[in-house]
Design a protein around this motif. Sequence first.
Motif, PDB file in Angstrom:
ATOM      1  N   THR A 192      90.074  -1.528  66.161  1.00 22.70           N
ATOM      2  CA  THR A 192      88.673  -1.335  65.825  1.00 22.70           C
ATOM      3  C   THR A 192      88.302  -2.331  64.741  1.00 22.70           C
ATOM      4  OG1 THR A 192      88.920   1.012  66.294  1.00 22.70           O
ATOM      5  CG2 THR A 192      86.962   0.345  65.088  1.00 22.70           C
ATOM      6  N   SER A 248      85.263  -3.797  62.213  1.00 22.37           N
ATOM      7  CA  SER A 248      83.956  -3.521  61.615  1.00 22.37           C
ATOM      8  C   SER A 248      83.634  -4.607  60.602  1.00 22.37           C
ATOM      9  CB  SER A 248      83.950  -2.148  60.940  1.00 22.37           C
ATOM     10  OG  SER A 248      84.881  -2.133  59.887  1.00 22.37           O
ATOM     11  N   VAL A 255      87.318  -6.152  75.489  1.00 19.75           N
ATOM     12  CA  VAL A 255      86.346  -5.700  74.507  1.00 19.75           C
ATOM     13  C   VAL A 255      85.678  -4.459  75.090  1.00 19.75           C
ATOM     14  CG1 VAL A 255      84.250  -6.277  73.248  1.00 19.75           C
ATOM     15  CG2 VAL A 255      85.992  -8.021  73.631  1.00 19.75           C
ATOM     16  N   VAL A 256      85.970  -3.311  74.501  1.00 19.44           N
ATOM     17  CA  VAL A 256      85.417  -2.052  74.992  1.00 19.44           C
ATOM     18  C   VAL A 256      83.933  -1.959  74.649  1.00 19.44           C
ATOM     19  CG1 VAL A 256      85.570   0.463  74.826  1.00 19.44           C
ATOM     20  CG2 VAL A 256      87.646  -0.917  74.805  1.00 19.44           C
ATOM     21  N   GLN A 257      83.589  -2.311  73.413  1.00 21.81           N
ATOM     22  CA  GLN A 257      82.195  -2.308  72.994  1.00 21.81           C
ATOM     23  C   GLN A 257      81.929  -3.619  72.276  1.00 21.81           C
ATOM     24  OE1 GLN A 257      81.140   0.923  70.448  1.00 21.81           O
ATOM     25  NE2 GLN A 257      78.998   0.354  70.355  1.00 21.81           N
ATOM     26  N   PRO A 258      81.047  -4.446  72.811  1.00 24.17           N
ATOM     27  CA  PRO A 258      80.779  -5.732  72.151  1.00 24.17           C
ATOM     28  C   PRO A 258      80.058  -5.537  70.825  1.00 24.17           C
ATOM     29  CG  PRO A 258      79.249  -5.389  73.955  1.00 24.17           C
ATOM     30  CD  PRO A 258      80.239  -4.259  74.006  1.00 24.17           C
ATOM     31  N   ILE A 295      77.309  -5.326  68.236  1.00 25.58           N
ATOM     32  CA  ILE A 295      75.895  -4.979  68.371  1.00 25.58           C
ATOM     33  C   ILE A 295      75.211  -5.100  67.019  1.00 25.58           C
ATOM     34  CG2 ILE A 295      76.167  -3.451  70.358  1.00 25.58           C
ATOM     35  CD1 ILE A 295      76.115  -1.102  68.400  1.00 25.58           C
TER      36      ILE A 295
END
Length: 173
Positions: free
Chosen positions: A17, A19, A132-135, A137
Amino acid sequence: LNDKIGVNVDKGNFVITLSVTMQDPKIAANVAAVVAEKLQDYIGQYRSAKARKDLAYTEQLYQEAQEKYYNAQQIYAEYADQHQGVVKMRYQIEQERLSNEKDLAFNVYNQIAQQLEVARAKVTESTPVCVVVQPAIVPIKASSPKKMMMGLLYVFLAFFGTAAWIIIKDRII
């Protein structure tokens, strides 16, 4: 940047993950996308480094074996052409020896070619697949600083500052 970029690795299911916290949400999304791409490249290179090193070594051996085989083949062909039709046993034994050397060089060349294919397969196998599960944003609302907390802090400071000024003002004057 170390404080603004966070990476959390879940070793149980191999999820990373990422961030990024920046003042501008568009910059944060762009930095997150770039860091994710660089991280994928690094992980791929790191996981497959040994297999790539083995592949490079096997390719070098393959080139050497190919060169030796082609040289042995050329020497045999030249000798066979020069002594064609000669019935002396000495020439026939030399031709047989050159043929054996050519066959041996071919066998080594063939084995190394097989090892080369195995090494290429190992590189492909050892290279991890990163998805990439969630690009990245652009966030809708800011995660920090907390505006409500900042407002309360400023009201608190203003109250105590004013109270302190009222108390100390008479002593200063």
